[in-house]
Design a protein around this motif. Structure first.
Motif, PDB file in Angstrom:
ATOM      1  N   VAL A  95       6.176  -3.969   6.920  1.00 57.26           N
ATOM      2  CA  VAL A  95       6.811  -5.178   6.384  1.00 57.26           C
ATOM      3  C   VAL A  95       5.848  -6.358   6.411  1.00 57.26           C
ATOM      4  CG1 VAL A  95       8.653  -6.866   6.764  1.00 57.26           C
ATOM      5  CG2 VAL A  95       9.145  -4.422   6.904  1.00 57.26           C
ATOM      6  N   THR A  96       5.110  -6.515   7.488  1.00 61.30           N
ATOM      7  CA  THR A  96       4.206  -7.661   7.595  1.00 61.30           C
ATOM      8  C   THR A  96       2.874  -7.399   6.898  1.00 61.30           C
ATOM      9  OG1 THR A  96       3.382  -6.917   9.767  1.00 61.30           O
ATOM     10  CG2 THR A  96       5.243  -8.448   9.751  1.00 61.30           C
ATOM     11  N   GLY A  97       2.491  -6.141   6.746  1.00 57.84           N
ATOM     12  CA  GLY A  97       1.273  -5.813   6.008  1.00 57.84           C
ATOM     13  C   GLY A  97       1.467  -6.033   4.519  1.00 57.84           C
ATOM     14  N   ALA A  98       2.561  -5.524   3.993  1.00 56.40           N
ATOM     15  CA  ALA A  98       3.037  -5.822   2.643  1.00 56.40           C
ATOM     16  C   ALA A  98       1.959  -5.715   1.565  1.00 56.40           C
ATOM     17  CB  ALA A  98       3.688  -7.213   2.619  1.00 56.40           C
ATOM     18  N   TRP A  99       1.124  -4.677   1.673  1.00 61.15           N
ATOM     19  CA  TRP A  99       0.161  -4.415   0.612  1.00 61.15           C
ATOM     20  C   TRP A  99      -0.241  -2.954   0.689  1.00 61.15           C
ATOM     21  CZ3 TRP A  99       0.103  -6.886  -3.572  1.00 61.15           C
ATOM     22  CH2 TRP A  99      -0.977  -6.826  -4.478  1.00 61.15           C
ATOM     23  N   TRP A 100      -0.714  -2.408  -0.416  1.00 60.63           N
ATOM     24  CA  TRP A 100      -0.874  -0.965  -0.529  1.00 60.63           C
ATOM     25  C   TRP A 100      -1.902  -0.374   0.435  1.00 60.63           C
ATOM     26  CZ3 TRP A 100      -5.632   1.025  -1.762  1.00 60.63           C
ATOM     27  CH2 TRP A 100      -6.547   0.166  -2.375  1.00 60.63           C
ATOM     28  N   ASP A 101      -2.959  -1.128   0.763  1.00 62.25           N
ATOM     29  CA  ASP A 101      -3.990  -0.551   1.628  1.00 62.25           C
ATOM     30  C   ASP A 101      -3.460  -0.259   3.020  1.00 62.25           C
ATOM     31  OD1 ASP A 101      -3.794  -3.351   1.962  1.00 62.25           O
ATOM     32  OD2 ASP A 101      -5.832  -3.510   2.735  1.00 62.25           O
ATOM     33  N   PHE A 102      -2.556  -1.079   3.497  1.00 63.10           N
ATOM     34  CA  PHE A 102      -1.916  -0.834   4.787  1.00 63.10           C
ATOM     35  C   PHE A 102      -0.773   0.172   4.649  1.00 63.10           C
ATOM     36  CE2 PHE A 102      -2.974  -5.528   5.787  1.00 63.10           C
ATOM     37  CZ  PHE A 102      -4.204  -5.184   6.327  1.00 63.10           C
ATOM     38  N   VAL A 103       0.100  -0.090   3.711  1.00 63.56           N
ATOM     39  CA  VAL A 103       1.364   0.643   3.627  1.00 63.56           C
ATOM     40  C   VAL A 103       1.159   2.110   3.277  1.00 63.56           C
ATOM     41  CG1 VAL A 103       3.554   0.819   2.381  1.00 63.56           C
ATOM     42  CG2 VAL A 103       2.697  -1.419   3.114  1.00 63.56           C
ATOM     43  N   ASP A 104       0.255   2.407   2.369  1.00 63.60           N
ATOM     44  CA  ASP A 104       0.097   3.794   1.951  1.00 63.60           C
ATOM     45  C   ASP A 104      -0.423   4.671   3.078  1.00 63.60           C
ATOM     46  OD1 ASP A 104       0.984   2.798  -0.412  1.00 63.60           O
ATOM     47  OD2 ASP A 104      -0.825   3.240  -1.563  1.00 63.60           O
ATOM     48  N   GLU A 105      -1.332   4.154   3.880  1.00 65.50           N
ATOM     49  CA  GLU A 105      -1.821   4.898   5.042  1.00 65.50           C
ATOM     50  C   GLU A 105      -0.691   5.137   6.034  1.00 65.50           C
ATOM     51  OE1 GLU A 105      -4.546   6.699   7.818  1.00 65.50           O
ATOM     52  OE2 GLU A 105      -4.628   6.327   5.660  1.00 65.50           O
ATOM     53  N   LEU A 106       0.086   4.120   6.300  1.00 66.20           N
ATOM     54  CA  LEU A 106       1.191   4.243   7.243  1.00 66.20           C
ATOM     55  C   LEU A 106       2.272   5.184   6.710  1.00 66.20           C
ATOM     56  CD1 LEU A 106       1.335   0.476   8.200  1.00 66.20           C
ATOM     57  CD2 LEU A 106       0.848   2.336   9.820  1.00 66.20           C
ATOM     58  N   ALA A 107       2.590   5.058   5.437  1.00 60.04           N
ATOM     59  CA  ALA A 107       3.631   5.896   4.843  1.00 60.04           C
ATOM     60  C   ALA A 107       3.252   7.373   4.885  1.00 60.04           C
ATOM     61  CB  ALA A 107       3.900   5.458   3.411  1.00 60.04           C
ATOM     62  N   ASN A 108       2.015   7.665   4.506  1.00 59.42           N
ATOM     63  CA  ASN A 108       1.593   9.057   4.381  1.00 59.42           C
ATOM     64  C   ASN A 108       1.238   9.706   5.705  1.00 59.42           C
ATOM     65  OD1 ASN A 108       1.728   9.306   1.501  1.00 59.42           O
ATOM     66  ND2 ASN A 108      -0.053   7.990   1.376  1.00 59.42           N
ATOM     67  N   HIS A 109       0.516   8.986   6.567  1.00 57.95           N
ATOM     68  CA  HIS A 109      -0.048   9.614   7.749  1.00 57.95           C
ATOM     69  C   HIS A 109       0.632   9.252   9.067  1.00 57.95           C
ATOM     70  CE1 HIS A 109      -3.568   9.681   4.836  1.00 57.95           C
ATOM     71  NE2 HIS A 109      -3.242  10.945   5.026  1.00 57.95           N
ATOM     72  N   ARG A 110       1.537   8.302   9.043  1.00 57.95           N
ATOM     73  CA  ARG A 110       2.267   7.966  10.262  1.00 57.95           C
ATOM     74  C   ARG A 110       3.754   8.273  10.080  1.00 57.95           C
ATOM     75  NH1 ARG A 110      -2.370   7.827  10.542  1.00 57.95           N
ATOM     76  NH2 ARG A 110      -3.734   6.264  11.489  1.00 57.95           N
ATOM     77  N   VAL A 111       4.400   7.590   9.156  1.00 53.99           N
ATOM     78  CA  VAL A 111       5.822   7.843   8.934  1.00 53.99           C
ATOM     79  C   VAL A 111       6.028   9.268   8.408  1.00 53.99           C
ATOM     80  CG1 VAL A 111       7.874   7.152   7.638  1.00 53.99           C
ATOM     81  CG2 VAL A 111       6.323   5.407   8.545  1.00 53.99           C
ATOM     82  N   GLY A 112       5.199   9.675   7.460  1.00 57.71           N
ATOM     83  CA  GLY A 112       5.309  11.030   6.932  1.00 57.71           C
ATOM     84  C   GLY A 112       5.135  12.087   8.003  1.00 57.71           C
ATOM     85  N   ALA A 113       4.175  11.881   8.906  1.00 53.53           N
ATOM     86  CA  ALA A 113       3.947  12.840   9.994  1.00 53.53           C
ATOM     87  C   ALA A 113       5.161  12.924  10.914  1.00 53.53           C
ATOM     88  CB  ALA A 113       2.705  12.444  10.779  1.00 53.53           C
ATOM     89  N   LEU A 114       5.778  11.773  11.171  1.00 52.61           N
ATOM     90  CA  LEU A 114       6.993  11.781  11.998  1.00 52.61           C
ATOM     91  C   LEU A 114       8.131  12.491  11.281  1.00 52.61           C
ATOM     92  CD1 LEU A 114       7.002   8.168  13.504  1.00 52.61           C
ATOM     93  CD2 LEU A 114       6.427  10.299  14.676  1.00 52.61           C
ATOM     94  N   LEU A 115       8.246  12.267   9.979  1.00 47.19           N
ATOM     95  CA  LEU A 115       9.297  12.921   9.204  1.00 47.19           C
ATOM     96  C   LEU A 115       9.142  14.433   9.241  1.00 47.19           C
ATOM     97  CD1 LEU A 115      11.672  12.811   7.182  1.00 47.19           C
ATOM     98  CD2 LEU A 115       9.970  12.550   5.361  1.00 47.19           C
ATOM     99  N   ARG A 116       7.913  14.908   9.136  1.00 48.65           N
ATOM    100  CA  ARG A 116       7.663  16.351   9.159  1.00 48.65           C
ATOM    101  C   ARG A 116       8.026  16.947  10.514  1.00 48.65           C
ATOM    102  NH1 ARG A 116       4.223  19.911   6.226  1.00 48.65           N
ATOM    103  NH2 ARG A 116       3.249  18.212   5.050  1.00 48.65           N
TER     104      ARG A 116
END
Length: 228
Positions: free
Chosen positions: A110-131
């Protein structure tokens, strides 16, 4: 000083030493960043993280979280936030990757609010937790899919990019459908990206989905069909 303070100081001084004042303004312009850059390239930053994370191992989960948040919240240069994200993914702290980290990742998104931060977090942090923890994280992604925050919605759409056969198609479809009318570029692009990636595994599913959703934006459709 605590281990956290020593690592934070080492990160800041290390980035300062590697900084290139000639490159920094162009990097800032490219990323359309309010935060200035030090002018440290990605390979240099990766090498710095490897060395510093080896030299300053944190043994307490609370201290690790506090280090991440201090680097993030007090960042004077964008590279400090890149290092904070790298620290969240360091292999030494893999045991601490549980759904309890979702509020931390939510803050960074939310505070990063730009693709360079969010895409890494979405794919490799949140996605990893989801898996690893689908029962805990899937309901959160459904909630994020309709959140007022654009970047949480983008996360819900793209968090399964690497899942291939393990993709939860119900979650993917629901996240896309919840945002199909949004004209924001990063939502439309995210939808197309998610569909394009899943098309590598299930092209038939993606084609059927695109054909049955005429309200998808042209950008999303182009991206989805890119390799079909």
């Amino acid at each position: 000083m605590t281990g956290s303070q020593v690592l934070i100081k080492a990160v800041r001084s290390g980035l300062a030493a590697l900084g290139d004042a000639r490159k920094a303004p162009e990097m800032q312009r490219y990323m359309k960043s309010e935060l200035p850059f030090r002018g440290v390239s990605s390979p240099e930053r990766t090498a710095l993280c490897r060395r510093l994370f080896n030299d300053h191992v944190l043994t307490d989960e609370a201290e690790w979280r506090a280090t991440v948040l201090t680097l993030w919240r007090e960042a004077a240069y964008r590279e400090e936030r890149y290092v904070a994200i790298a620290l969240t993914g360091d292999r030494r702290y893999a045991a601490w990757q549980t759904p309890s980290l979702l509020p931390l990742y939510e803050e960074l998104i939310v505070t990063g609010a730009w693709w360079d931060f969010v895409d890494e977090l979405a794919n490799h942090r949140v996605g990893a937790l989801l898996r690893r923890f689908p029962e805990d994280v899937t309901p959160v992604m459904y909630t994020w899919a309709t959140d007022v925050d654009l970047w949480k919605r983008r996360t819900s759409i793209i968090c399964q990019l690497s899942f291939k056969e393990a993709t939860d198609t119900k979650l993917l479809a629901t996240a896309i459908e919840a945002n199909v009318g949004d004209r924001a570029f990063f939502i439309r692009k995210g939808i197309g990206w998610a569909l394009r990636q899943f098309a590598r595994t299930e092209p038939g599913w993606v084609l059927a989905f695109v054909d049955s959703h005429p309200d998808l934006s042209p950008l999303s459709v182009r991206e989805a069909r890119k390799h079909l």
